[in-house]
Design a protein around this motif. Structure first.
Motif, PDB file in Angstrom:
ATOM      1  N   ASN A   6       0.843  -1.191   0.000  1.00 56.44           N
ATOM      2  CA  ASN A   6       0.000   0.000   0.000  1.00 56.44           C
ATOM      3  C   ASN A   6       0.880   1.243   0.000  1.00 56.44           C
ATOM      4  N   GLY A  21       0.897   3.459   2.263  1.00 62.56           N
ATOM      5  CA  GLY A  21       1.160   3.810   3.651  1.00 62.56           C
ATOM      6  C   GLY A  21       0.661   2.699   4.543  1.00 62.56           C
ATOM      7  N   VAL A  22       1.062   2.714   5.790  1.00 61.27           N
ATOM      8  CA  VAL A  22       0.640   1.663   6.702  1.00 61.27           C
ATOM      9  C   VAL A  22      -0.647   2.027   7.445  1.00 61.27           C
ATOM     10  N   GLU A  23      -1.090   3.269   7.326  1.00 60.43           N
ATOM     11  CA  GLU A  23      -2.311   3.687   8.006  1.00 60.43           C
ATOM     12  C   GLU A  23      -3.535   3.058   7.335  1.00 60.43           C
ATOM     13  N   GLU A  24      -4.516   2.660   8.133  1.00 62.07           N
ATOM     14  CA  GLU A  24      -5.692   1.962   7.618  1.00 62.07           C
ATOM     15  C   GLU A  24      -6.531   2.823   6.676  1.00 62.07           C
ATOM     16  N   VAL A  25      -6.448   4.150   6.794  1.00 60.62           N
ATOM     17  CA  VAL A  25      -7.283   5.024   5.967  1.00 60.62           C
ATOM     18  C   VAL A  25      -6.690   5.235   4.581  1.00 60.62           C
ATOM     19  N   LYS A  26      -5.445   4.817   4.354  1.00 56.82           N
ATOM     20  CA  LYS A  26      -4.783   5.059   3.073  1.00 56.82           C
ATOM     21  C   LYS A  26      -5.028   3.919   2.095  1.00 56.82           C
ATOM     22  N   LYS A  77      -8.197  -1.655   0.873  1.00 53.24           N
ATOM     23  CA  LYS A  77      -8.726  -1.476   2.226  1.00 53.24           C
ATOM     24  C   LYS A  77      -9.786  -2.518   2.543  1.00 53.24           C
ATOM     25  N   ARG A 119      -9.507  -5.195   5.560  1.00 55.90           N
ATOM     26  CA  ARG A 119     -10.550  -5.310   6.584  1.00 55.90           C
ATOM     27  C   ARG A 119     -10.969  -6.764   6.749  1.00 55.90           C
ATOM     28  N   GLY A 164      -1.042  -6.603   8.197  1.00 60.41           N
ATOM     29  CA  GLY A 164      -1.447  -5.249   7.814  1.00 60.41           C
ATOM     30  C   GLY A 164      -0.783  -4.774   6.533  1.00 60.41           C
ATOM     31  N   GLU A 174       4.817  -1.118   2.895  1.00 57.67           N
ATOM     32  CA  GLU A 174       5.162  -0.145   1.859  1.00 57.67           C
ATOM     33  C   GLU A 174       6.274  -0.683   0.974  1.00 57.67           C
TER      34      GLU A 174
END
Length: 345
Positions: free
Chosen positions: A173, A175-180, A186, A190, A204, A207
């Motif tokens: 992805n 980024g490692v943030e869930e919103v990215k 995503k 999930r 998770g 990058e």
């Protein structure tokens, strides 16, 4: 007959692999006027091989649809894949046209139940050892369900190749943030997070720099991104090698330093050698097919055949089938496949 050099490279590569795996037996398909003169110079390989003449060979520049029309049932590429279907061979290995090979493999072997599209999985050298990356070119724009399937197939390959009971898996992805990231990524994340799967440890998002670090055992992405990452890594390795060669030849002190540190440079060159990890595995088919890089040399072909031996000996196909079957049985019990869908707001 495939690749940039055909039998002049493929057959010596098979001979090298035979030395490492003496129990291997080869079923060879191609034009006898080209294959047999080379095979005659390799007596050990000839003794371990059965050869079948084919009048038709698929060109490297043929479109997949054209290759299917002209080569179905009669080309050396088709016959190679068909040998897996009939049980004459455990694995098909080709250095030929990737698109044509994928088209013929899908048409001849068919995809496993519930698998919409196969993936190409590659071995990726890392600072920890090796990881598996898929897809590196078969499926452009995979949806969430396909990414989950790739995760399970990649984990099954890691179990077969690396002997890891529960391989770690990450989704590539931005980024490692869930919103990215894109919605499909995503959604797959999930589902993997909320539905633990036996034989797979989801870690998770990862990058691009995690590919070289070896943060996880299996990196999952769709084919466009995976192929760009693969070619970028190959190009970077060649670039660094070029820089080192230039730097080591500029002055007599640099040349002396190279001589003193030659063993270290040899280990670095060996680690960065793309031939050592040559061979993309087609996953999701009712049979194992391995694509060798068309531009590689005999050592690269040997590495692809070594990988084929490992996949057959360690039961890759059965591990992939079991993983997918258990997952889809569980999904049917808990809800329809539509369970992998965007969250409603």
């Amino acid at each position: 007959m495939g690749g940039d050099h055909g039998p002049s490279v493929v057959l010596p590569g098979a001979a090298i692999s035979l030395q490492r795996h003496p129990r291997t037996r080869f079923v060879l398909y191609g034009d006898e006027s080209v294959v047999l003169p080379v095979l005659d110079t390799l007596p050990a390989l000839k003794a371990a091989s059965t050869f079948h003449h084919c009048d038709v060979s698929i060109r490297m520049d043929e479109r997949p649809s054209q290759a299917l029309r002209q080569g179905r049932y009669k080309s050396s590429m088709w016959k190679t894949v068909e040998a897996v279907k009939t049980g004459e061979a455990h694995v098909a290995v080709s250095a030929g046209n990737t698109g044509a090979l994928m088209a013929m493999a899908k048409f001849c072997l068919r995809t496993m139940a519930k698998v919409e599209r196969p993936a190409i999985a590659g071995i990726w050298p890392t600072v920890r050892g090796e990881s598996i990356v898929l897809d590196i070119g078969a499926t452009i724009g995979a949806d969430a369900q396909q990414l989950v399937d790739f995760s399970m197939m990649g984990a099954a390959m890691a179990r077969a190749l690396f002997g890891i009971e529960e391989p770690t898996v990450g989704l590539l992805n931005v980024g490692v943030e869930e919103v990215k990231g894109q919605d499909e990524v995503k959604e797959a994340a999930r589902f993997l997070k909320e539905n633990p799967i036996a034989g797979l440890s989801y870690r998770g998002f990862v990058e691009g720099d995690d590919l070289g670090k070896g943060t996880v055992d299996v990196v999952v992405t769709e084919g466009f991104t995976g192929n760009v990452a693969l070619k970028t890594a190959e190009g970077t390795a060649k670039q660094i090698a070029g820089y080192l060669r230039a730097a080591m030849s500029q002055t007599w002190m640099a040349r002396l330093g190279y001589i003193l540190a030659k063993s270290a440079f040899d280990r670095l060159r060996d680690k960065m050698d793309p031939r050592k990890v040559n061979g993309g595995v087609f996953l999701g088919l009712n049979g194992i097919v391995i694509k060798s890089h068309g531009g590689t040399d005999a050592e690269g072909v040997a590495a692809a055949i070594d990988l084929a031996c490992a996949m057959a000996e360690n039961g890759l196909l059965g591990k992939v089938e079991d993983s997918l079957r258990l997952f889809h049985e569980r999904l049917t019990t808990n809800g329809p496949t539509a369970a992998i869908a965007p969250e409603t707001i």
